[in-house]
Write a protein that holds these residues in place. Structure first.
Motif, short mmCIF file in Angstrom:
data_model
loop_
_atom_site.label_atom_id
_atom_site.label_comp_id
_atom_site.label_asym_id
_atom_site.label_seq_id
_atom_site.Cartn_x
_atom_site.Cartn_y
_atom_site.Cartn_z
N PRO A 133 25.60 -92.11 -56.86
CA PRO A 133 25.76 -91.02 -57.84
C PRO A 133 25.86 -89.67 -57.14
O PRO A 133 25.28 -89.47 -56.07
N PHE A 134 26.57 -88.75 -57.77
CA PHE A 134 26.80 -87.44 -57.15
C PHE A 134 25.48 -86.72 -56.89
O PHE A 134 25.32 -86.04 -55.87
N THR A 135 24.53 -86.84 -57.82
CA THR A 135 23.24 -86.16 -57.63
C THR A 135 22.51 -86.67 -56.39
O THR A 135 21.83 -85.91 -55.69
N HIS A 136 22.64 -87.96 -56.10
CA HIS A 136 22.00 -88.53 -54.91
C HIS A 136 22.67 -88.01 -53.63
O HIS A 136 22.00 -87.77 -52.62
N ILE A 137 24.00 -87.86 -53.69
CA ILE A 137 24.71 -87.32 -52.52
C ILE A 137 24.26 -85.88 -52.25
O ILE A 137 23.99 -85.50 -51.11
N ILE A 138 24.19 -85.07 -53.32
CA ILE A 138 23.76 -83.68 -53.15
C ILE A 138 22.34 -83.61 -52.62
O ILE A 138 22.02 -82.82 -51.72
N SER A 139 21.46 -84.46 -53.16
CA SER A 139 20.08 -84.47 -52.71
C SER A 139 19.98 -84.87 -51.23
O SER A 139 19.21 -84.30 -50.45
N ALA A 140 20.80 -85.86 -50.83
CA ALA A 140 20.79 -86.29 -49.44
C ALA A 140 21.33 -85.19 -48.52
O ALA A 140 20.80 -84.98 -47.42
N LEU A 141 22.35 -84.49 -48.97
CA LEU A 141 22.88 -83.38 -48.15
C LEU A 141 21.83 -82.29 -47.98
O LEU A 141 21.73 -81.67 -46.91
N SER A 142 21.05 -82.05 -49.04
CA SER A 142 19.98 -81.07 -48.93
C SER A 142 18.94 -81.52 -47.91
O SER A 142 18.45 -80.71 -47.12
N TRP A 143 18.60 -82.81 -47.93
CA TRP A 143 17.63 -83.35 -46.96
C TRP A 143 18.17 -83.24 -45.53
O TRP A 143 17.40 -83.04 -44.58
#
Length: 251
Positions: A133-143
C-alpha cells in the motif's frame, strides 16, 4: 489514470503482510543487481515472476497493459536505435527510397540486453507497487530518512493526481460534447484551454490545502505510521530470496 496508478486491493496474500521497509530495501538491492547484470537470466526471471504475480493477484489485464505500454514503447525504440545505429557485424540490409540501411547483429543483441534490464527493473518496481500500500511505502521512506520535503511532495502528488485526473476527464467530456475536438485547430485550442484550466485548478487546490492544514495546526511535521519491530521470519525470508537473486545474477 486511476487504473494505472491506484493501489491493487486484490486478494490478501503473504507479500502484502511483509514489512514495507524490508520490501523497499530488497527491491533496491535487486534493482542494483539488475542494472549490473550482463545476461538475460536474471531480468527475464524477474519478468516471469511479475507475470505470475499479476495472474495470482488477479490484476486486470487492462491495468497492467496500461502500466507497461509506455515503457514497452520506449524499449522498442531503444532496440531499433541500437539495431540500426550501433554495432559492427551486419545482420541484414534494407533499401528505402534509394537509401541503404544496415541492421547490425551486435547492436541488436545490445538492444535486447538493455531491454531485458529495463523489463527486469520495471518488474521489480511493479511487484513492489502491487504488493505494498502507498501509505506503507511512504512510512518506510520516512524510516529510511528520506527528506521530509520529498515525502510530503509524494503524498500530495498521490492525493491530488487522481482528483485532477477526474477534473480533466470532466472538462474533456464537456469540450468533446461541444465539438471541441472536431478538427486539428479546434483540438489544439481545446487542449490548451484544458491545460490552462487544470493549472488553475491545481493552484486553487494548493491554496485550499495549505489553508486547511494551517487551520488544523500543521507545523511542518506530518504524522507517520508507527513501525513494528522486524520479524525474524520476514528478515530470513528476504535474505534467502536475495541470495537466490544473487545466484541468478552470478550465473
Amino acid at each position: 489514470m486511476t487504473a494505472i496508478l491506484s493501489e491493487m486491493p486484490g486478494r490478501d496474500h503473504i507479500l502484502k503482510r511483509v514489512d514495507g521497509r524490508l520490501k523497499i530495501l530488497l527491491a533496491a538491492a535487486i534493482l542494483v543487481l539488475v542494472v549490473a547484470s550482463k545476461g538475460f537470466l536474471l531480468p527475464l526471471s524477474l519478468v516471469t515472476a511479475m507475470i505470475i504475480m499479476c495472474i495470482y493477484l488477479r490484476i486486470p489485464a487492462r491495468t497492467w497493459s496500461l502500466r507497461f505500454s509506455e515503457p514497452l514503447a520506449l524499449v522498442l525504440v531503444l532496440i531499433l536505435i541500437k539495431l540500426f545505429f550501433s554495432g559492427q557485424e551486419p545482420l541484414f540490409y534494407l533499401s528505402l527510397g534509394g537509401m541503404k540501411i544496415t541492421g547490425y547483429k551486435d547492436g541488436l543483441l545490445d538492444g535486447l540486453a538493455m531491454a531485458a534490464r529495463i523489463g527486469g527493473a520495471l518488474s521489480v518496481v511493479s511487484i513492489l507497487s502491487f504488493t505494498t500500500p502507498f501509505t506503507h511505502i511512504i512510512s518506510a521512506l520516512s524510516w529510511l530518512k528520506i527528506p521530509k520535503g520529498i515525502i510530503e511532495t509524494l503524498m500530495f502528488a498521490y492525493r491530488y493526481i487522481f482528483l485532477l485526473s477526474d477534473e480533466a476527464i470532466v472538462i474533456y467530456c464537456a469540450q468533446k460534447n461541444r465539438l471541441g475536438y472536431s478538427n486539428l485547430r479546434r483540438g489544439l485550442s481545446s487542449f490548451g484551454m484544458l491545460a490552462g484550466s487544470l493549472t488553475l485548478k491545481a493552484l486553487e487546490h494548493s491554496q485550499m490545502t495549505a489553508s486547511a492544514m494551517t487551520r488544523r495546526g500543521y507545523d511542518g511535521n506530518l504524522p507517520m505510521m508507527r513501525h513494528r519491530p522486524f520479524r525474524a521470519r520476514e528478515v530470513f525470508g528476504s535474505a534467502l530470496f536475495l541470495t537466490a537473486v544473487v545466484f541468478l545474477w552470478a550465473i
